[in-house]
Design an enzyme around this catalytic site. Structure first.
Site, short mmCIF file in Angstrom:
data_model
loop_
_atom_site.label_atom_id
_atom_site.label_comp_id
_atom_site.label_asym_id
_atom_site.label_seq_id
_atom_site.Cartn_x
_atom_site.Cartn_y
_atom_site.Cartn_z
N TYR A 87 0.83 -1.21 0.00
CA TYR A 87 0.00 0.00 0.00
C TYR A 87 0.86 1.26 0.00
O TYR A 87 0.69 2.12 -0.85
CB TYR A 87 -0.90 0.02 1.25
CG TYR A 87 -2.36 -0.18 0.98
CD1 TYR A 87 -3.32 0.47 1.75
CD2 TYR A 87 -2.80 -1.04 -0.02
CE1 TYR A 87 -4.66 0.28 1.53
CE2 TYR A 87 -4.14 -1.24 -0.24
CZ TYR A 87 -5.07 -0.58 0.54
OH TYR A 87 -6.40 -0.78 0.34
N GLU A 145 2.24 6.61 -6.70
CA GLU A 145 1.18 7.45 -7.26
C GLU A 145 1.45 8.92 -6.98
O GLU A 145 1.38 9.77 -7.86
CB GLU A 145 -0.17 7.04 -6.65
CG GLU A 145 -0.65 5.66 -7.08
CD GLU A 145 -1.85 5.16 -6.29
OE1 GLU A 145 -2.59 6.01 -5.75
OE2 GLU A 145 -2.03 3.94 -6.19
#
Lengths: 249, 308
Positions: free
Chosen positions: A171, A178
């Protein structure tokens, strides 16, 4: 993740050899569909294989994005429909999953794939792209194996453990990739005025994509911890439940 | 003289919160709420949900104890609805905001468009017209809130007001910003477009007002029961022939006309959201009508004649 609505083969995809999707009808869709995709999920495996091949061929990882660009876009977009069908219609009860959280995840991925990486050509050679693609790939392979085995009622503890443990690293890895990608895109967006419209115009509207991207980055601050702690909470629930179950045997 | 006893339990813990003896069987739930409030001053009647079943619906104030399916000792469940605020209060706050926020932009208060543009005014007449229409709309709503509307439920949860105000006030600011902007571009078809929009606006406002008055008249004697609304002599109410909630129909019409008048995308987006929200409300209302009245006119649609 392939589009559930697309039925058989895809002519535009150079990666042939995927199994045809058998669809027996809405009721049996869940049981017929997932196993037919093979436990390790061909689409993401395709991407994983593509990445490895390209790395071995070029010896560096800088332009790996191009080798997996097409399947990534295709599968991410198809993922929208697929996630909706799976989570909202076919899997509730079998696999506990929050519709809102998963929808959010899919939305953010589609956004990253199309609205950032595809739209801003200059970021495609960034390492951060590789970071999130790798994170997504591993996560999805494990997740789909998890769903498949769950449906077949034969879930190896390893898969369950992997799904609820590897996210701890994946994660943050994905999110970092991102965020770094969006950040890298900012100067190019500012310069080219991408997706932006300014006054005056006959629709009396203005939109600044640059500011929008910054707001998106800021939104990660409240949202990411919630998702992360939700998964941690799920982990405690799921893995301790298994421990008790094992002890009672 | 047979008196009833009432025990009230917490809906979750099932703990007994109070035991009322010597309650008259003809007592209403309203009176029971008042008695409960005396014992627990911080739970005023509006925030008490009293029900027969822990997971059931809240009983209405008018219900009478002896008509409920309970024995001589009634067991009721209590749930705290949280701090409540009156509907009238909510509407007044919700609608006053947009009225004044729009003025901030219309008069180009100092920081809104930068120091150079402060207190200037627009060369386009349509901008003045838009301000008049927008203000008229919200003043009308405020008047209706005070003099016309009769609410079946007195209160709503306090947190709703934050949500609602953010929505109304936020959108008012957003669309006022563009309409009153120094770089505003008037509608492409000029006077024709504006005049058409004004006429449509006035008709829809009149229609909306007529419907509100008609609905209010259904409850003239202070009753809270629902009645089927029917068309009256007022031509604007003839829309009741076709839809269950013509007030929403006219409201959407008002906002469409305002969009045409200003030719502004944020207004269009606001109109779209209003339409979606009102369609949801209209469908809900329509289903309630169908459920409650066996003789409800079957050809009526919720919000758009023949379509939706």
């Amino acid at each position: 993740m392939a589009a559930a609505g697309s039925g058989g083969s895809r002519a535009d995809n150079g990666y042939g050899g995927q199994q045809a999707r058998r669809r027996k009808g809405p009721g049996a869709l869940a049981t017929g569909y997932l196993p037919s995709r093979c436990p390790v999920s061909p689409p993401w495996l395709v991407i994983a294989v593509g990445l490895v091949r390209a790395y071995l061929a070029k010896g560096s990882y800088h332009s790996l994005y191009y080798s997996i660009e097409k399947p990534l876009k295709f599968f991410q977009t198809g993922a929208l429909l697929e996630e909706y069908l799976l989570i909202a219609k076919y899997l509730p009860g079998i696999v506990p999953s929050s519709v809102v959280l998963t929808a959010f995840q899919v939305m953010s991925r589609v956004f990253l794939t199309w609205a950032v990486t595809h739209s801003v050509k200059e970021v495609q050679t960034e390492d951060s792209v590789l970071l999130f693609v790798v994170a997504w790939t591993i996560t999805e392979i494990i997740r789909y194996s998890f769903y498949t085995f769950s449906l077949l009622n034969h879930l190896p503890y390893l898969i369950k453990w992997a799904r609820y443990t590897l996210f701890i690293v994946l994660y943050p890895m994905g999110v970092s990739g991102e965020l770094l990608t969006i950040y890298a895109a900012l100067p190019f967006v500012r310069q080219s005025g991408l997706y932006s419209i300014s006054l005056p115009n006959k629709y009396n509207f203005s939109f600044d994509y640059y500011t929008f991207l910054i707001l998106v980055m800021i939104s990660y601050i409240p949202i990411f911890p919630q998702l992360y702690f939700h998964m941690l909470h799920q982990r405690r629930k799921v893995l301790s439940h298994t421990e008790e179950h094992k002890k009672s045997e | 003289f047979v008196s009833s006893q009432v025990e009230i339990l917490d809906w979750e813990t099932k703990k007994q919160l109070c035991f009322l003896d010597k309650v008259e069987p003809s007592a209403t739930i309203r009176e029971i709420r008042l008695m409960f409030h005396k014992l627990y001053p911080r739970w005023y009647p509006a925030r008490q949900s009293i029900k027969l079943d822990p997971k059931g619906k809240s009983l209405r104030d008018e219900e009478i104890l002896q008509h409920l399916p309970v024995g001589t000792t009634a067991t009721l469940y209590f749930k705290d609805l949280g701090p409540q605020i009156g509907w009238t209060t909510v509407f007044l706050i919700e609608y006053t905001g947009p009225l004044f926020i729009y003025f901030l932009f219309y008069f180009r208060i100092t920081f809104v468009y930068g120091l150079d543009e402060r207190f200037t005014s627009s060369p386009h007449p349509v901008v003045n017209l838009a301000c008049i229409c927008h203000s008229f709309h919200y003043i009308k709503r405020l008047i209706e809130t005070v003099f016309v509307h009769r609410f079946s439920r007195g209160t709503m949860p306090l947190r709703n007001i934050v949500k609602n105000c953010l929505y109304y006030w936020g959108f008012a600011a957003w669309l006022a910003y563009y309409i009153n902007h120094p770089l505003y571009t008037p509608p492409s078809y000029g006077k024709k477009q504006i005049n058409f929009a004004v006429i449509m606006f006035l008709l829809c406002e009149a229609g909306n007002f007529s419907i509100h008055v008609a609905l209010s008249d259904l409850r003239r004697n202070g009753s809270k029961t629902r009645k089927i609304p029917y068309p009256t002599k007022n031509p604007f109410t003839w829309l009741f022939f076709f839809v269950s909630c013509p007030n929403y129909t006219y409201e959407v019409g008002t906002w469409i006309s305002f969009t045409i008048m200003t030719q502004c995308v944020p207004v269009g987006l606001f109109t779209l959201l209003c339409f979606i929200q009102m369609t949801i409300w209209a469908k809900d209302k329509h289903c309630t009508y169908l459920r409650e009245f066996k003789d409800y006119p079957s050809h009526r649609m919720p919000i758009i004649p023949f379509l939706l």
